[in-house]
Design a protein around this motif. Structure first.
Motif, PDB file in Angstrom:
ATOM      1  N   LEU A   1       0.749  -1.163  -0.138  1.00  0.00           N
ATOM      2  CA  LEU A   1      -0.021   0.006   0.132  1.00  0.00           C
ATOM      3  C   LEU A   1       0.779   1.254   0.142  1.00  0.00           C
ATOM      4  O   LEU A   1       0.527   2.228  -0.765  1.00  0.00           O
ATOM      5  N   PHE A   2       2.088   1.245   0.856  1.00  0.00           N
ATOM      6  CA  PHE A   2       2.804   2.386   0.852  1.00  0.00           C
ATOM      7  C   PHE A   2       3.370   2.744  -0.489  1.00  0.00           C
ATOM      8  O   PHE A   2       3.577   3.877  -0.760  1.00  0.00           O
ATOM      9  N   ALA A   3       3.847   1.784  -1.287  1.00  0.00           N
ATOM     10  CA  ALA A   3       4.613   1.813  -2.559  1.00  0.00           C
ATOM     11  C   ALA A   3       3.590   2.289  -3.361  1.00  0.00           C
ATOM     12  O   ALA A   3       3.928   3.446  -4.206  1.00  0.00           O
ATOM     13  N   LYS A   4       2.178   2.099  -3.283  1.00  0.00           N
ATOM     14  CA  LYS A   4       1.072   2.528  -4.237  1.00  0.00           C
ATOM     15  C   LYS A   4       0.894   4.173  -3.927  1.00  0.00           C
ATOM     16  O   LYS A   4       0.628   4.944  -4.659  1.00  0.00           O
ATOM     17  N   LEU A   5       0.672   4.373  -2.565  1.00  0.00           N
ATOM     18  CA  LEU A   5       0.684   5.803  -2.040  1.00  0.00           C
ATOM     19  C   LEU A   5       1.677   6.497  -2.429  1.00  0.00           C
ATOM     20  O   LEU A   5       1.251   7.895  -2.837  1.00  0.00           O
ATOM     21  N   ASP A   6       2.917   6.104  -2.421  1.00  0.00           N
ATOM     22  CA  ASP A   6       3.886   6.861  -2.985  1.00  0.00           C
ATOM     23  C   ASP A   6       3.999   7.352  -4.225  1.00  0.00           C
ATOM     24  O   ASP A   6       4.134   8.575  -4.462  1.00  0.00           O
ATOM     25  N   ALA A   7       3.563   6.490  -5.006  1.00  0.00           N
ATOM     26  CA  ALA A   7       3.477   6.891  -6.400  1.00  0.00           C
ATOM     27  C   ALA A   7       2.091   7.803  -6.713  1.00  0.00           C
ATOM     28  O   ALA A   7       2.034   8.492  -7.742  1.00  0.00           O
ATOM     29  N   LEU A   8       1.105   7.763  -5.638  1.00  0.00           N
ATOM     30  CA  LEU A   8      -0.283   8.503  -6.078  1.00  0.00           C
ATOM     31  C   LEU A   8       0.031  10.078  -5.477  1.00  0.00           C
ATOM     32  O   LEU A   8      -0.638  10.807  -6.005  1.00  0.00           O
ATOM     33  N   VAL A   9       0.419  10.240  -4.336  1.00  0.00           N
ATOM     34  CA  VAL A   9       0.246  11.496  -3.536  1.00  0.00           C
ATOM     35  C   VAL A   9       1.305  12.433  -3.967  1.00  0.00           C
ATOM     36  O   VAL A   9       2.362  12.107  -4.347  1.00  0.00           O
ATOM     37  N   ARG A  10       1.006  13.646  -3.664  1.00  0.00           N
ATOM     38  CA  ARG A  10       2.371  14.806  -3.822  1.00  0.00           C
ATOM     39  C   ARG A  10       3.413  14.479  -3.151  1.00  0.00           C
ATOM     40  O   ARG A  10       3.276  13.804  -2.089  1.00  0.00           O
ATOM     41  N   PRO A  11       4.535  14.678  -3.725  1.00  0.00           N
ATOM     42  CA  PRO A  11       5.778  14.377  -2.807  1.00  0.00           C
ATOM     43  C   PRO A  11       6.014  14.971  -1.746  1.00  0.00           C
ATOM     44  O   PRO A  11       6.608  14.363  -0.847  1.00  0.00           O
ATOM     45  N   ASP A  12       5.303  16.265  -1.596  1.00  0.00           N
ATOM     46  CA  ASP A  12       5.452  16.796   0.049  1.00  0.00           C
ATOM     47  C   ASP A  12       4.556  16.145   1.126  1.00  0.00           C
ATOM     48  O   ASP A  12       4.933  16.500   2.116  1.00  0.00           O
ATOM     49  N   VAL A  13       3.742  15.042   0.859  1.00  0.00           N
ATOM     50  CA  VAL A  13       2.769  14.616   1.818  1.00  0.00           C
ATOM     51  C   VAL A  13       3.357  13.674   2.598  1.00  0.00           C
ATOM     52  O   VAL A  13       4.091  12.812   1.988  1.00  0.00           O
ATOM     53  N   VAL A  14       3.196  13.677   3.892  1.00  0.00           N
ATOM     54  CA  VAL A  14       3.662  12.677   4.705  1.00  0.00           C
ATOM     55  C   VAL A  14       2.636  11.438   4.969  1.00  0.00           C
ATOM     56  O   VAL A  14       1.557  11.741   4.817  1.00  0.00           O
ATOM     57  N   LEU A  15       3.142  10.318   5.137  1.00  0.00           N
ATOM     58  CA  LEU A  15       2.650   9.293   4.836  1.00  0.00           C
ATOM     59  C   LEU A  15       2.687   8.464   6.326  1.00  0.00           C
ATOM     60  O   LEU A  15       3.864   8.265   6.746  1.00  0.00           O
ATOM     61  N   SER A  16       1.543   8.205   7.320  1.00  0.00           N
ATOM     62  CA  SER A  16       1.839   7.656   8.367  1.00  0.00           C
ATOM     63  C   SER A  16       1.038   6.273   8.585  1.00  0.00           C
ATOM     64  O   SER A  16      -0.013   6.197   7.867  1.00  0.00           O
ATOM     65  N   SER A  17       1.432   5.546   9.581  1.00  0.00           N
ATOM     66  CA  SER A  17       1.002   4.301   9.924  1.00  0.00           C
ATOM     67  C   SER A  17       0.436   4.133  11.206  1.00  0.00           C
ATOM     68  O   SER A  17       1.220   4.535  12.037  1.00  0.00           O
ATOM     69  N   ASN A  18      -0.816   3.684  11.257  1.00  0.00           N
ATOM     70  CA  ASN A  18      -1.526   3.479  12.620  1.00  0.00           C
ATOM     71  C   ASN A  18      -0.755   2.102  13.286  1.00  0.00           C
ATOM     72  O   ASN A  18      -1.406   1.746  14.266  1.00  0.00           O
ATOM     73  N   THR A  19       0.181   1.457  12.377  1.00  0.00           N
ATOM     74  CA  THR A  19       0.661  -0.103  13.179  1.00  0.00           C
ATOM     75  C   THR A  19       0.939   0.191  14.659  1.00  0.00           C
ATOM     76  O   THR A  19       1.623   1.004  14.978  1.00  0.00           O
ATOM     77  N   SER A  20       0.502  -0.833  15.241  1.00  0.00           N
ATOM     78  CA  SER A  20       0.793  -1.079  16.720  1.00  0.00           C
ATOM     79  C   SER A  20       2.291  -1.958  16.880  1.00  0.00           C
ATOM     80  O   SER A  20       2.614  -1.868  18.005  1.00  0.00           O
ATOM     81  N   SER A  21       2.825  -2.627  15.878  1.00  0.00           N
ATOM     82  CA  SER A  21       3.871  -3.477  16.137  1.00  0.00           C
ATOM     83  C   SER A  21       4.693  -3.643  14.853  1.00  0.00           C
ATOM     84  O   SER A  21       5.681  -4.501  14.962  1.00  0.00           O
ATOM     85  N   ILE A  22       4.362  -3.188  13.649  1.00  0.00           N
ATOM     86  CA  ILE A  22       5.266  -3.277  12.546  1.00  0.00           C
ATOM     87  C   ILE A  22       6.284  -2.102  12.371  1.00  0.00           C
ATOM     88  O   ILE A  22       5.973  -1.113  12.551  1.00  0.00           O
ATOM     89  N   SER A  23       7.329  -2.502  12.075  1.00  0.00           N
ATOM     90  CA  SER A  23       8.584  -1.501  11.866  1.00  0.00           C
ATOM     91  C   SER A  23       8.347  -0.523  10.974  1.00  0.00           C
ATOM     92  O   SER A  23       7.927  -0.604   9.872  1.00  0.00           O
ATOM     93  N   ILE A  24       8.245   0.585  11.356  1.00  0.00           N
ATOM     94  CA  ILE A  24       8.117   1.941  10.292  1.00  0.00           C
ATOM     95  C   ILE A  24       9.156   1.931   9.252  1.00  0.00           C
ATOM     96  O   ILE A  24       9.058   2.348   8.263  1.00  0.00           O
ATOM     97  N   THR A  25      10.488   1.544   9.715  1.00  0.00           N
ATOM     98  CA  THR A  25      11.581   1.666   8.990  1.00  0.00           C
ATOM     99  C   THR A  25      11.262   0.684   7.732  1.00  0.00           C
ATOM    100  O   THR A  25      11.639   1.007   6.717  1.00  0.00           O
TER     101      THR A  25
END
Ligand code: CAA
Length: 282
Positions: free
Chosen positions: A99-123
């Motif tokens: 999903l993040f790869a798709k969002l990266d291609a979709l939204v403006r380059p300045d947009v910050v992408l955040s995840s509500n994950t409780s346990s998966i590595s953000i890195t």
């Protein structure tokens, strides 16, 4: 100025996050591939807002304005022009990276992408994008409209500017953003899950009944819910999954999930959502 928010995933956390942003004046687009899940999210948000109105915490006009700021969609294509993203889909590494790869291609380059994950590595999630400095964790607590904490997780490459932006959004939501580093379980679950697990061991070993264990923590430590009630509220499958992440990522046997917890998950006794966990729900 951030105004349009894209929230992906309309489950318990996603619909609470969407509601909270809309209540605080943001235009929200809530996306889910499942139409029934979106319908359920709409009903949940409506119910929660009505509770606030009944309590006098929100006017009927503000409820209507909040609902008017919420837009529901089945496709992330509707997020092309949003200013900020919060992802709250299933807790699966591959699904999030995809999903993040798709969002990266979709939204403006300045947009910050955040995840509500409780346990998966953000890195790890950030590495699926070309903008790892603009990826961070925004971990809300359940029930989102009521809980004031948001854990803000800084991945290996997250920039100061992205962290500051997320913190300012928390303030606009009337919440407090607390920074945490990208280690398994971050802060909240690293401390919460061993407590819940220990409560299950105490139950398994007959130290006390479920009611006794919960009463001790409620009345003796002023916790709003006892640990077993809280585990039912979170979902026992979610608790096991987070304990496995802690165990695997930190390598310490103290994080191993209690056999009773695993057995209950195997039996389908997942807590409130399945009607039965440590307690029974109508
Ligand atoms: N929207 C609006 N109002 C809501 C609501 C919602 N989603 N959920 C509950 N309420 C309201 C209730 O209607 C009730 O209103 P009144 O006071 O007018 O009756 C009020 O909130 C209190 O609810 P209850 O009386 O049902 O129960 P309570 O007093 O125990 O409060 C609670 C509920 C706020 C959830 C409280 O029990 C609590 O703080 N529990 C601990 C929650 C917690 O620890 N959350 C973190 C979980 S861990 C996590 O999220 C992270 C992770 O990664 C696993």
């Amino acid at each position: 100025m951030i105004q349009a928010i894209g929230v992906i995933g309309s489950g318990t956390m996603g619909n609470g996050i969407a509601q909270t942003f809309a209540q605080h004046g943001f235009d929200v687009r809530l996306v889910d591939v499942s139409a029934p899940a979106l319908d359920k999210a709409k009903a949940t948000i409506d119910k929660s807002l009505t509770k606030f109105v009944d309590k006098g915490a929100l006017s009927a006009a503000d409820r209507d304005a909040t609902l008017a700021r919420l837009h529901f969609s089945g496709s992330i294509d509707h997020l092309a022009d949003v200013d900020y993203i919060v992802e709250a889909i299933v807790e699966r590494r591959d699904a999030k990276r995809d999903l993040f790869a798709k969002l990266d291609a979709l939204v403006r380059p300045d947009v910050v992408l955040s995840s509500n994950t409780s346990s998966i590595s953000i890195t790890d999630i950030a590495a699926a994008t070309t903008r790892p400095e603009q990826v961070l964790g925004m971990h809300f607590m359940n029930p989102v409209p009521l809980m004031t904490l948001v854990e803000l997780i800084r991945g290996q490459s997250t920039s100061d500017a992205s962290m500051e932006l997320a913190e300012s959004l928390c303030t606009r939501l009337g919440k407090t953003g607390v920074p945490a580093s990208d280690y398994p379980g971050f802060i909240a679950n690293r401390i919460l899950m061993p407590m819940i697990n220990e409560a299950v061991f105490a139950l398994m070993e007959g130290v006390g009944t479920a009611e006794a264990i919960d009463s001790v923590m409620k009345l003796g430590m002023n916790h709003p819910m006892g640990p077993l009630t809280l585990a039912d509220f979170i979902g026992l499958d979610v608790c096991v999954a987070i304990l496995d992440v802690l165990h695997e990522g930190l390598g310490d046997p103290k994080y191993r999930a209690c056999p009773l917890l695993r057995r209950m998950v195997a039996a389908g006794h997942l807590g409130r959502k399945s009607g039965r966990g440590f307690y029974r729900y109508a």
